[in-house]
Design a protein around this motif. Structure first.
Motif, PDB file in Angstrom:
ATOM      1  N   GLN A  70       6.923 131.255  20.795  1.00  0.00           N
ATOM      2  CA  GLN A  70       6.024 130.092  20.781  1.00  0.00           C
ATOM      3  C   GLN A  70       6.436 129.085  19.711  1.00  0.00           C
ATOM      4  OE1 GLN A  70       1.676 128.842  19.044  1.00  0.00           O
ATOM      5  NE2 GLN A  70       1.972 130.997  19.570  1.00  0.00           N
ATOM      6  N   ILE A  71       6.682 129.563  18.503  1.00  0.00           N
ATOM      7  CA  ILE A  71       7.030 128.679  17.385  1.00  0.00           C
ATOM      8  C   ILE A  71       8.341 127.938  17.664  1.00  0.00           C
ATOM      9  CG2 ILE A  71       7.735 128.647  14.956  1.00  0.00           C
ATOM     10  CD1 ILE A  71       5.751 131.035  14.585  1.00  0.00           C
ATOM     11  N   LEU A  72       9.358 128.664  18.144  1.00  0.00           N
ATOM     12  CA  LEU A  72      10.658 128.046  18.430  1.00  0.00           C
ATOM     13  C   LEU A  72      10.556 127.044  19.570  1.00  0.00           C
ATOM     14  CD1 LEU A  72      12.974 131.196  18.184  1.00  0.00           C
ATOM     15  CD2 LEU A  72      12.742 129.362  16.504  1.00  0.00           C
ATOM     16  N   SER A  73       9.846 127.409  20.640  1.00  0.00           N
ATOM     17  CA  SER A  73       9.757 126.561  21.824  1.00  0.00           C
ATOM     18  C   SER A  73       8.904 125.323  21.577  1.00  0.00           C
ATOM     19  CB  SER A  73       9.198 127.373  22.992  1.00  0.00           C
ATOM     20  OG  SER A  73       9.138 126.592  24.162  1.00  0.00           O
ATOM     21  N   VAL A  74       7.732 125.510  20.977  1.00  0.00           N
ATOM     22  CA  VAL A  74       6.850 124.371  20.706  1.00  0.00           C
ATOM     23  C   VAL A  74       7.501 123.417  19.710  1.00  0.00           C
ATOM     24  CG1 VAL A  74       4.635 123.670  19.717  1.00  0.00           C
ATOM     25  CG2 VAL A  74       4.737 125.630  21.259  1.00  0.00           C
ATOM     26  N   SER A 137      -2.644 134.399  22.569  1.00  0.00           N
ATOM     27  CA  SER A 137      -1.979 134.817  23.802  1.00  0.00           C
ATOM     28  C   SER A 137      -1.746 133.644  24.737  1.00  0.00           C
ATOM     29  CB  SER A 137      -2.817 135.890  24.517  1.00  0.00           C
ATOM     30  OG  SER A 137      -2.880 137.074  23.760  1.00  0.00           O
ATOM     31  N   TYR A 138      -2.751 132.791  24.872  1.00  0.00           N
ATOM     32  CA  TYR A 138      -2.599 131.621  25.741  1.00  0.00           C
ATOM     33  C   TYR A 138      -1.627 130.609  25.140  1.00  0.00           C
ATOM     34  CZ  TYR A 138      -6.010 132.846  29.313  1.00  0.00           C
ATOM     35  OH  TYR A 138      -6.647 133.453  30.367  1.00  0.00           O
ATOM     36  N   ARG A 139      -1.603 130.490  23.833  1.00  0.00           N
ATOM     37  CA  ARG A 139      -0.643 129.570  23.216  1.00  0.00           C
ATOM     38  C   ARG A 139       0.774 130.123  23.303  1.00  0.00           C
ATOM     39  NH1 ARG A 139      -4.323 127.222  18.188  1.00  0.00           N
ATOM     40  NH2 ARG A 139      -5.688 126.013  19.557  1.00  0.00           N
ATOM     41  N   ASN A 140       0.908 131.431  23.260  1.00  0.00           N
ATOM     42  CA  ASN A 140       2.223 132.039  23.518  1.00  0.00           C
ATOM     43  C   ASN A 140       2.695 131.713  24.928  1.00  0.00           C
ATOM     44  OD1 ASN A 140       2.308 133.203  20.977  1.00  0.00           O
ATOM     45  ND2 ASN A 140       1.579 135.196  21.664  1.00  0.00           N
ATOM     46  N   PHE A 141       1.755 131.747  25.866  1.00  0.00           N
ATOM     47  CA  PHE A 141       2.096 131.440  27.257  1.00  0.00           C
ATOM     48  C   PHE A 141       2.494 129.965  27.409  1.00  0.00           C
ATOM     49  CE2 PHE A 141       1.112 130.424  31.704  1.00  0.00           C
ATOM     50  CZ  PHE A 141       1.853 131.407  32.340  1.00  0.00           C
ATOM     51  N   LEU A 142       1.802 129.074  26.687  1.00  0.00           N
ATOM     52  CA  LEU A 142       2.181 127.655  26.717  1.00  0.00           C
ATOM     53  C   LEU A 142       3.585 127.457  26.147  1.00  0.00           C
ATOM     54  CD1 LEU A 142      -1.152 125.907  25.626  1.00  0.00           C
ATOM     55  CD2 LEU A 142      -0.174 126.043  27.917  1.00  0.00           C
ATOM     56  N   GLY A 143       3.912 128.232  25.107  1.00  0.00           N
ATOM     57  CA  GLY A 143       5.265 128.182  24.556  1.00  0.00           C
ATOM     58  C   GLY A 143       6.295 128.627  25.579  1.00  0.00           C
TER      59      GLY A 143
END
Length: 217
Positions: A70-74, A137-143
């Protein structure tokens, strides 16, 4: 007419970032393929949340991998947005990406620590733990969703400003939907502590991202 030169983004280090994200996702699937399959279907079914929400699953190695993705992608999406929107005084290079990723990680960790401290003070550890797992979990999915979009924007077609703006608005709306759904589940608790809930929204759900924006710009 004055000619204005624009820097061409080097894709060498971006390729490495994307490969790292793909390797992390492959590792997560290798660790627990069933759980990973439930995770990638998160917007279709909440089975992943129902099964894994209990028992302090937020701090597992599997979830840590997804948070890193998530951190890398966002951060990469924010980096590309800065380039497309042509914010002034920004040198588009690896240093800017590292700055974005570091600030994002710092704010992410600080938010979790503060929320855990609050949960301990008010003796609502279980409620906050479930809330954090649901939200992250949802923010991981957005990532995860942003990863193929980043690939498309880097190697296929550079997006226009309107496309980036629409995507940013869409992501904000999705985040609001996720937050609203979890707040609705805990409506009674929130109504009984409405004043503290408003303070929480301002201090931990709005202010950190405003600070991130100001620090980057």
């Amino acid at each position: 007419m004055e000619v204005i030169t624009r820097e061409i983004i080097s894709t060498d280090w971006i390729t490495i970032v994307i490969i790292v994200c793909l390797a992390l996702l492959a590792t997560a699937k290798l660790i627990n393929s069933a759980r990973f399959s439930e995770f990638v279907m998160l917007f279709n079914t909440n089975k992943y949340i129902v099964i894994n929400q209990k028992g302090n699953k937020l701090s597992t190695f599997f979830n840590g991998i997804l948070i890193l993705v998530q951190i890398l992608s966002v951060s990469l999406f924010i980096y590309l947005s800065i380039d497309v929107l042509e914010w002034k005084d920004q040198v588009i290079d690896l240093t800017l990406y590292l700055k974005i990723a570091s600030l994002y990680l710092f704010i992410f960790i600080c938010k979790i620590l503060v929320e855990k401290i609050i949960s301990t003070i008010f003796s609502i550890e279980i409620l906050i733990e479930d809330y954090l797992f649901y939200k992250i979990s949802y923010r991981n999915f957005l990532g995860l969703i942003l990863l193929p979009l980043n690939l498309l924007f880097i190697y296929t077609a550079k997006p226009s400003k309107i496309v980036i703006i629409i995507l940013i608005i869409s992501l904000l709306i999705l985040n609001l939907i996720v937050l609203f759904s979890v707040y609705r589940k805990n409506e009674n608790v929130i109504l009984n502590h409405l004043f503290y809930f408003i303070l929480y929204l301002c201090a931990l759900e709005i202010a950190p991202y405003f600070i991130l924006y100001k620090l980057i710009v």
